[in-house]
Design a protein around this motif. Sequence first.
Motif, PDB file in Angstrom:
ATOM      1  N   MET A   1       0.770  -0.619  -0.120  1.00  0.00           N
ATOM      2  CA  MET A   1       0.100   0.414  -0.015  1.00  0.00           C
ATOM      3  C   MET A   1       1.086   1.521   0.219  1.00  0.00           C
ATOM      4  O   MET A   1       1.536   1.190   1.019  1.00  0.00           O
ATOM      5  CB  MET A   1      -1.200  -0.443   1.292  1.00  0.00           C
ATOM      6  CG  MET A   1      -1.547   1.280   1.719  1.00  0.00           C
ATOM      7  SD  MET A   1      -3.094   1.157   2.850  1.00  0.00           S
ATOM      8  CE  MET A   1      -4.180   0.002   2.164  1.00  0.00           C
TER       9      MET A   1
ATOM     10  N   GLY B   1      -2.194   5.305   1.106  1.00  0.00           N
ATOM     11  CA  GLY B   1      -3.220   5.165   0.936  1.00  0.00           C
ATOM     12  C   GLY B   1      -3.422   5.141   2.237  1.00  0.00           C
ATOM     13  O   GLY B   1      -4.945   4.563   3.055  1.00  0.00           O
ATOM     14  N   LYS B   2      -2.764   5.514   3.945  1.00  0.00           N
ATOM     15  CA  LYS B   2      -2.995   5.528   4.720  1.00  0.00           C
ATOM     16  C   LYS B   2      -3.016   7.269   5.069  1.00  0.00           C
ATOM     17  O   LYS B   2      -2.688   7.910   4.262  1.00  0.00           O
ATOM     18  CB  LYS B   2      -1.490   5.547   5.328  1.00  0.00           C
ATOM     19  CG  LYS B   2      -1.163   4.245   5.131  1.00  0.00           C
ATOM     20  CD  LYS B   2       0.887   3.509   5.907  1.00  0.00           C
ATOM     21  CE  LYS B   2       0.532   2.236   4.829  1.00  0.00           C
ATOM     22  NZ  LYS B   2       2.495   2.027   6.116  1.00  0.00           N
TER      23      LYS B   2
ATOM     24  N   ASP C   1      -3.448   2.458   9.030  1.00  0.00           N
ATOM     25  CA  ASP C   1      -3.602   1.537   7.771  1.00  0.00           C
ATOM     26  C   ASP C   1      -4.975   0.980   7.588  1.00  0.00           C
ATOM     27  O   ASP C   1      -5.247  -0.083   8.409  1.00  0.00           O
ATOM     28  CB  ASP C   1      -2.697  -0.175   8.274  1.00  0.00           C
ATOM     29  CG  ASP C   1      -2.712  -0.601   6.335  1.00  0.00           C
ATOM     30  OD1 ASP C   1      -4.015  -0.487   5.437  1.00  0.00           O
ATOM     31  OD2 ASP C   1      -2.056  -1.880   6.293  1.00  0.00           O
ATOM     32  N   PRO C   2      -5.851   1.763   7.379  1.00  0.00           N
ATOM     33  CA  PRO C   2      -7.560   1.596   7.578  1.00  0.00           C
ATOM     34  C   PRO C   2      -7.751   0.190   6.885  1.00  0.00           C
ATOM     35  O   PRO C   2      -8.435  -0.292   7.563  1.00  0.00           O
ATOM     36  CB  PRO C   2      -8.142   2.730   6.692  1.00  0.00           C
ATOM     37  CG  PRO C   2      -7.049   2.994   5.989  1.00  0.00           C
ATOM     38  CD  PRO C   2      -5.949   2.770   6.111  1.00  0.00           C
ATOM     39  N   ASP C   3      -7.184  -0.873   5.710  1.00  0.00           N
ATOM     40  CA  ASP C   3      -7.420  -1.630   4.793  1.00  0.00           C
ATOM     41  C   ASP C   3      -7.082  -3.045   5.858  1.00  0.00           C
ATOM     42  O   ASP C   3      -7.469  -3.446   5.657  1.00  0.00           O
ATOM     43  CB  ASP C   3      -6.827  -1.636   4.201  1.00  0.00           C
ATOM     44  CG  ASP C   3      -7.663  -0.399   2.636  1.00  0.00           C
ATOM     45  OD1 ASP C   3      -9.000  -0.767   2.744  1.00  0.00           O
ATOM     46  OD2 ASP C   3      -6.909  -0.215   1.660  1.00  0.00           O
TER      47      ASP C   3
ATOM     48  N   ARG D   1      -9.366  -3.469   9.198  1.00  0.00           N
ATOM     49  CA  ARG D   1     -10.381  -3.606   8.637  1.00  0.00           C
ATOM     50  C   ARG D   1     -10.402  -5.327   8.181  1.00  0.00           C
ATOM     51  O   ARG D   1     -11.100  -6.016   8.394  1.00  0.00           O
ATOM     52  CB  ARG D   1     -10.816  -2.752   7.301  1.00  0.00           C
ATOM     53  CG  ARG D   1     -12.554  -3.346   6.694  1.00  0.00           C
ATOM     54  CD  ARG D   1     -12.922  -2.311   5.975  1.00  0.00           C
ATOM     55  NE  ARG D   1     -12.295  -1.645   5.547  1.00  0.00           N
ATOM     56  CZ  ARG D   1     -11.743  -0.235   4.960  1.00  0.00           C
ATOM     57  NH1 ARG D   1     -11.642  -0.669   3.875  1.00  0.00           N
ATOM     58  NH2 ARG D   1     -12.457   0.355   5.427  1.00  0.00           N
ATOM     59  N   SER D   2      -9.220  -5.731   7.784  1.00  0.00           N
ATOM     60  CA  SER D   2      -9.035  -7.403   7.443  1.00  0.00           C
ATOM     61  C   SER D   2      -9.469  -7.494   8.718  1.00  0.00           C
ATOM     62  O   SER D   2      -9.764  -9.127   9.085  1.00  0.00           O
ATOM     63  CB  SER D   2      -8.079  -6.893   6.892  1.00  0.00           C
ATOM     64  OG  SER D   2      -7.474  -8.762   6.430  1.00  0.00           O
TER      65      SER D   2
ATOM     66  N   ARG E   1     -12.353  -8.100  10.540  1.00  0.00           N
ATOM     67  CA  ARG E   1     -13.337  -9.464   9.325  1.00  0.00           C
ATOM     68  C   ARG E   1     -12.520 -10.374   9.832  1.00  0.00           C
ATOM     69  O   ARG E   1     -13.665 -11.325  10.347  1.00  0.00           O
ATOM     70  CB  ARG E   1     -13.361  -9.276   8.372  1.00  0.00           C
ATOM     71  CG  ARG E   1     -13.717  -9.102   7.464  1.00  0.00           C
ATOM     72  CD  ARG E   1     -13.340  -8.921   6.246  1.00  0.00           C
ATOM     73  NE  ARG E   1     -13.932  -7.662   5.557  1.00  0.00           N
ATOM     74  CZ  ARG E   1     -12.928  -6.825   4.245  1.00  0.00           C
ATOM     75  NH1 ARG E   1     -11.931  -7.532   4.265  1.00  0.00           N
ATOM     76  NH2 ARG E   1     -13.018  -5.857   4.215  1.00  0.00           N
TER      77      ARG E   1
END
Length: 69
Positions: A1, A5-6, A11-13, A16-17, A20
Amino acid sequence: MSESGKLNGKDPDGRRSQRRLGNRAIGERLREMYDGVVGESVPDDFFKLLEQAEAKAKAGAKSRPDGEA
């Protein structure tokens, strides 16, 4: 990334992972617990209590003039 993107160095992704994966693990554990409970037998004393409650409910309905419980 990429750095763009941060947000504020976070690191929002990635978070989120992780959420999950955590939710999936919780869901799997809950299903295991539920399956274990469903497989257990119901004690006879519990059935007796249910029968007594039903009998009282029926007796109460018969004693009311309108016949409603």
